[in-house]
Design an enzyme around this catalytic site. Sequence first.
Site, PDB file in Angstrom:
ATOM      1  N   GLU A 225       0.890  -1.171   0.000  1.00  0.00           N
ATOM      2  CA  GLU A 225       0.000   0.000   0.000  1.00  0.00           C
ATOM      3  C   GLU A 225       0.920   1.210   0.000  1.00  0.00           C
ATOM      4  OE1 GLU A 225      -3.208  -0.147  -0.286  1.00  0.00           O
ATOM      5  OE2 GLU A 225      -3.589  -2.257   0.125  1.00  0.00           O
ATOM      6  N   CYS A 260      -2.032   9.525   2.141  1.00  0.00           N
ATOM      7  CA  CYS A 260      -1.408   9.143   0.868  1.00  0.00           C
ATOM      8  C   CYS A 260      -2.346   9.298  -0.297  1.00  0.00           C
ATOM      9  CB  CYS A 260      -0.919   7.712   0.954  1.00  0.00           C
ATOM     10  SG  CYS A 260      -2.259   6.592   1.255  1.00  0.00           S
TER      11      CYS A 260
HETATM   12  N1  LIG Z   1      -1.361   3.325   0.263  1.00  0.00           N
HETATM   13  C1  LIG Z   1      -1.525   3.531   1.544  1.00  0.00           C
HETATM   14  O1  LIG Z   1      -2.435   3.008   2.160  1.00  0.00           O
HETATM   15  C2  LIG Z   1      -0.589   4.440   2.310  1.00  0.00           C
HETATM   16  C3  LIG Z   1       0.655   4.836   1.833  1.00  0.00           C
HETATM   17  N2  LIG Z   1       1.452   5.658   2.576  1.00  0.00           N
HETATM   18  C4  LIG Z   1       2.733   6.124   2.036  1.00  0.00           C
HETATM   19  O2  LIG Z   1       3.720   5.973   3.054  1.00  0.00           O
HETATM   20  C5  LIG Z   1       4.668   7.014   3.031  1.00  0.00           C
HETATM   21  C6  LIG Z   1       4.775   7.671   4.383  1.00  0.00           C
HETATM   22  O3  LIG Z   1       4.865   6.730   5.397  1.00  0.00           O
HETATM   23  P1  LIG Z   1       6.266   6.369   6.080  1.00  0.00           P
HETATM   24  O4  LIG Z   1       5.961   5.823   7.415  1.00  0.00           O
HETATM   25  O5  LIG Z   1       7.198   7.528   5.976  1.00  0.00           O
HETATM   26  O6  LIG Z   1       6.784   5.244   5.096  1.00  0.00           O
HETATM   27  P2  LIG Z   1       8.180   4.464   5.143  1.00  0.00           P
HETATM   28  O7  LIG Z   1       8.183   3.673   3.886  1.00  0.00           O
HETATM   29  O8  LIG Z   1       9.310   5.344   5.433  1.00  0.00           O
HETATM   30  O9  LIG Z   1       8.018   3.507   6.417  1.00  0.00           O
HETATM   31  C7  LIG Z   1       7.064   2.488   6.467  1.00  0.00           C
HETATM   32  C8  LIG Z   1       7.579   1.364   7.346  1.00  0.00           C
HETATM   33  O10 LIG Z   1       8.755   0.810   6.798  1.00  0.00           O
HETATM   34  C9  LIG Z   1       9.830   0.802   7.742  1.00  0.00           C
HETATM   35  N3  LIG Z   1      11.061   1.150   7.032  1.00  0.00           N
HETATM   36  C10 LIG Z   1      11.514   2.386   6.738  1.00  0.00           C
HETATM   37  N4  LIG Z   1      12.653   2.329   6.026  1.00  0.00           N
HETATM   38  C11 LIG Z   1      12.933   1.007   5.868  1.00  0.00           C
HETATM   39  C12 LIG Z   1      13.970   0.283   5.223  1.00  0.00           C
HETATM   40  N5  LIG Z   1      14.975   0.904   4.593  1.00  0.00           N
HETATM   41  N6  LIG Z   1      13.926  -1.060   5.264  1.00  0.00           N
HETATM   42  C13 LIG Z   1      12.907  -1.703   5.888  1.00  0.00           C
HETATM   43  N7  LIG Z   1      11.916  -1.063   6.515  1.00  0.00           N
HETATM   44  C14 LIG Z   1      11.912   0.263   6.520  1.00  0.00           C
HETATM   45  C15 LIG Z   1       9.441   1.844   8.758  1.00  0.00           C
HETATM   46  O11 LIG Z   1       9.983   1.519  10.004  1.00  0.00           O
HETATM   47  C16 LIG Z   1       7.920   1.806   8.755  1.00  0.00           C
HETATM   48  O12 LIG Z   1       7.428   0.852   9.660  1.00  0.00           O
HETATM   49  C17 LIG Z   1       4.191   7.979   1.961  1.00  0.00           C
HETATM   50  O13 LIG Z   1       4.911   7.751   0.772  1.00  0.00           O
HETATM   51  C18 LIG Z   1       2.735   7.596   1.773  1.00  0.00           C
HETATM   52  O14 LIG Z   1       2.252   7.905   0.502  1.00  0.00           O
HETATM   53  C19 LIG Z   1       1.063   6.062   3.803  1.00  0.00           C
HETATM   54  C20 LIG Z   1      -0.135   5.710   4.318  1.00  0.00           C
HETATM   55  C21 LIG Z   1      -1.067   4.895   3.609  1.00  0.00           C
HETATM   56  C1  LIG Z   2     -26.820  10.612   9.733  1.00  0.00           C
HETATM   57  C2  LIG Z   2     -27.884  10.588   8.713  1.00  0.00           C
HETATM   58  C3  LIG Z   2     -27.613  10.479   7.352  1.00  0.00           C
HETATM   59  C4  LIG Z   2     -26.301  10.427   6.758  1.00  0.00           C
HETATM   60  C5  LIG Z   2     -25.220  11.133   7.135  1.00  0.00           C
HETATM   61  C6  LIG Z   2     -23.961  11.084   6.459  1.00  0.00           C
HETATM   62  C7  LIG Z   2     -23.896  10.526   5.082  1.00  0.00           C
HETATM   63  C8  LIG Z   2     -22.840  11.537   7.073  1.00  0.00           C
HETATM   64  C9  LIG Z   2     -21.536  11.615   6.443  1.00  0.00           C
HETATM   65  C10 LIG Z   2     -20.457  11.894   7.168  1.00  0.00           C
HETATM   66  C11 LIG Z   2     -19.148  12.063   6.595  1.00  0.00           C
HETATM   67  C12 LIG Z   2     -19.026  12.722   5.318  1.00  0.00           C
HETATM   68  C13 LIG Z   2     -18.063  11.663   7.264  1.00  0.00           C
HETATM   69  C14 LIG Z   2     -16.703  11.750   6.807  1.00  0.00           C
HETATM   70  C15 LIG Z   2     -15.827  10.890   7.269  1.00  0.00           C
HETATM   71  C16 LIG Z   2     -14.460  10.864   6.866  1.00  0.00           C
HETATM   72  C17 LIG Z   2     -13.646   9.885   7.237  1.00  0.00           C
HETATM   73  C18 LIG Z   2     -14.109   8.818   8.097  1.00  0.00           C
HETATM   74  C19 LIG Z   2     -12.278   9.895   6.764  1.00  0.00           C
HETATM   75  C20 LIG Z   2     -11.455   8.855   6.926  1.00  0.00           C
HETATM   76  C21 LIG Z   2     -10.136   8.905   6.426  1.00  0.00           C
HETATM   77  C22 LIG Z   2      -9.259   7.885   6.487  1.00  0.00           C
HETATM   78  C23 LIG Z   2      -9.617   6.630   7.110  1.00  0.00           C
HETATM   79  C24 LIG Z   2      -7.943   8.045   5.948  1.00  0.00           C
HETATM   80  C25 LIG Z   2      -7.166   7.042   5.620  1.00  0.00           C
HETATM   81  C26 LIG Z   2      -5.882   7.312   5.082  1.00  0.00           C
HETATM   82  C27 LIG Z   2      -5.165   6.435   4.360  1.00  0.00           C
HETATM   83  C28 LIG Z   2      -5.569   5.069   4.064  1.00  0.00           C
HETATM   84  C29 LIG Z   2      -3.894   6.848   3.753  1.00  0.00           C
HETATM   85  O1  LIG Z   2      -3.205   7.767   4.159  1.00  0.00           O
HETATM   86  O2  LIG Z   2      -3.546   6.174   2.832  1.00  0.00           O
HETATM   87  C30 LIG Z   2     -28.711  10.418   6.351  1.00  0.00           C
HETATM   88  C31 LIG Z   2     -28.473   9.277   5.398  1.00  0.00           C
HETATM   89  C32 LIG Z   2     -28.734  11.700   5.567  1.00  0.00           C
HETATM   90  C33 LIG Z   2     -30.060  10.165   6.987  1.00  0.00           C
HETATM   91  C34 LIG Z   2     -30.272  10.945   8.213  1.00  0.00           C
HETATM   92  C35 LIG Z   2     -29.247  10.593   9.244  1.00  0.00           C
END
Ligand SMILES: NC(=O)C1=CN([C@@H]2O[C@H](COP(=O)(O)OP(=O)(O)OC[C@H]3O[C@@H](n4cnc5c(N)ncnc54)[C@H](O)[C@@H]3O)[C@@H](O)[C@H]2O)C=CC1
Ligand SMILES: CC1=C(/C=C/C(C)=C/C=C/C(C)=C/C=C/C=C(C)/C=C/C=C(C)/C=C/C=C(\C)C(=O)O)C(C)(C)CCC1
Length: 529
Positions: A225, A260
Amino acid sequence: MATKAPEFQATALEAIPKIASLARGQFRTHKTKNLEWRKTQLRKLYWALEDFKPQLVEALKSDLGKSSFEALLTEVDWVKKDCMWMLDHLDSFAKDQKLGSPDVPATYSIMNFRVKKEPLGTVLIIGPYNYPVQLLLCPLVGAIAAGCTAVLKPSELTPACAMWTKELIEKRLDSGSFSVVNGAIPETNALMNEKWDKIFFTGSAQVGSIIAQKAAQTLTPVVLELGGKNPAFITKNCSNLALAARRLLWGKTQNAGQVCMSQNYVLIDKDLVPTFIEFLKVAYKDMFPNGAKASPDLSRIVNKRHFQRIKKMLDDTQGKIVMGGELDESELYIEPTAVLVNSVNDSMMQEESFGPIFSIYPVNTLDEALNIANLIHKTPLSLFTFGNKAENNRILNEMTSGGATINDGFFHGAVNTVPFGGVGDSGWGAYRGKASFDSFTHFRTIAETPGWAEKLIRVRYMPYDFKALAFLNRLTESKPNFDRSGKVVKGFGYWITFLFGLGGKSAKGAFLRWLVVLVAHYLYTNRSS
Ligand SMILES: NC(=O)C1=CN([C@@H]2O[C@H](COP(=O)(O)OP(=O)(O)OC[C@H]3O[C@@H](n4cnc5c(N)ncnc54)[C@H](O)[C@@H]3O)[C@@H](O)[C@H]2O)C=CC1
Ligand SMILES: CC1=C(/C=C/C(C)=C/C=C/C(C)=C/C=C/C=C(C)/C=C/C=C(C)/C=C/C=C(\C)C(=O)O)C(C)(C)CCC1
C-alpha cells in the site's frame, strides 16, 4: 485518565527470530482454523481498543498533534467498526464456496468442486506513521478473520502509538499468536530475514521496493500500500466550484494532509483559476476562523525530517503561494497552502506532497490535463474529478488510479468496508471489507471424484483412445460463434438464442416467441415457389 506512553523501546534484535518462530508455532497448532477462536480474538481486539482509547488518543496527540476528533473517527473507532463488521460477516466469508455453473461444466458436476478458504499462515504487517493505529490494525483484522497469526511492526516515527499498540496487542490477544516488534530499519531487516506466508506493507514506494525485492528471494507474496502523486481535475463545466474548493481543501486538512490518497495537484481550466483561489480562501476561513495555527483540529507534521521535506518543496517552487504559506518548525506547523505553478517540472508537481500543501496548474483543455497527469504519474493511488458527467467518465476512462472520487476529495477511501488499494507502482493488492479477509486467505480448490464414476471418466488413462476423446469433445466443447477475423457469425445458433431471448422470461415474452415461430412457419409454408 490516560497515562503517558511507556518510553519507546526497540525490540532486541536477538528476540526477533523467536517471536517469528513462536507465531509460526502457534499457527501450526491449527487453533486459528476454528472460527470461534478467530471471533474471540476480534472481540478482544474491539475491547482492547475501547479500553486503551484514552491512551491511544493521547498518543496520537503526542506523535502527530492529531485532534481527538480525528483520533476517534479515523483511527480508534475506525478499527473498532472494522472488528464489528468483520464479526458480522465472518461466517459467510469463511464458508466453503460450492462451485457450479459456469465455473464447473455440467459434465464435471459429479466431482463436487468447492473452494475452501484457508488461512495463509503467519504474516508480517508493517505500518506507516500517518495513521499509526488504523493502518497497522485494519490489516490485522483481516489477518485474524482469515485465521492467520501475525507479527506487527509499527512505525518508529510514532513512538507513543507504537508502544501502546504493543501493549494492547500482547496483553489482550492470544499470546504468541500476535506480537509486536518495535524498531526501525535494523528490526525490520531482522523481521525480513524470517520466512512469512505474506507480508503486508504500507509506506513509501521506496521502502516498498526494498520489501518486495527481499520478499521475492523467498517467493513470499506481498501486499504493498504505497503513495502517489494524485491529480484532481476541474473542468470548465464544473457545476459548483465553491464546493470543489471546499472539498479539496478538506483533503489537505485532515491529518494535515498526511494522507497518501489526497491530491498532490489540481489541474484546472485556466479561466476558473482566480475564482477557485477565492473559493479556497473562503473555505479556509470557514474551517479556520482564527487561522489554521490556532485551530485545535489541525495535526502537526510528524517530525523535523518530514517538515524539512515539505518545506523544501515550497522553497524550491517557482510558483506563487496563493493561500497559506506560514511555517513554524518549532511547532512542526505547516499552514494549508496552495501554490499556483506553471511548469510540470516544478517541485510542487514532481514531489509527493504528503502534507498540507498542493499545487494548482492551469490548463487550456481536458486533453492537456490528461496528458500532464499521465506524464506526472501514470498509476497514482487516487484521482478526483470535478466536471460534467461525460468529462468525469472520460477522465476515469483515460487515466487509471488505485481508487477515484467524483466530485469530492478522497471519499472513496473514507469508508472502511469498501476495497482500498493502489495500482502499478502505487500498490499491489487491496484490503478493507471483504478484501481484508481475502487478502490473507488462500482460495483452495477441492475436487472429490466418486468411485462409481470410474467408467465415465476413464478416457484419461493410457492407452489413449481417440474415439473416446472425440466423444468427450462432443460433450464438452462449445462451437465458436465468431469467424477468424473476430466477427460474430449470425448462424442458426445466433437466431435461436435471439428468438429465445425475445421478450425476456415473461409470459408475454413466451407469447411473442411463439408468434414469431408461427409467423415464420406461415411465411415459409405459403411462400411462392
Ligand atoms: N497506500 C496507503 O495506504 C498508504 C501509503 N502511505 C505512504 O507511506 C509514506 C509515508 O509513510 P512512512 O511511514 O514515511 O513510510 P516508510 O516507507 O518510510 O516507512 C514504512 C515502514 O517501513 C519501515 N522502514 C523504513 N525504512 C525502511 C527500510 N529501509 N527497510 C525496511 N523497513 C523500513 C518503517 O519503520 C515503517 O514501519 C508515503 O509515501 C505515503 O504515501 C502512507 C499511508 C497509507
Ligand atoms: C446521519 C444521517 C444520514 C447520513 C449522514 C452522512 C452521510 C454523514 C456523512 C459523514 C461524513 C461525510 C463523514 C466523513 C468521514 C471521513 C472519514 C471517516 C475519513 C477517513 C479517512 C481515512 C480513514 C484516511 C485514511 C488514510 C489512508 C488510508 C492513507 O493515508 O492512505 C442520512 C443518510 C442523511 C439520513 C439521516 C441521518
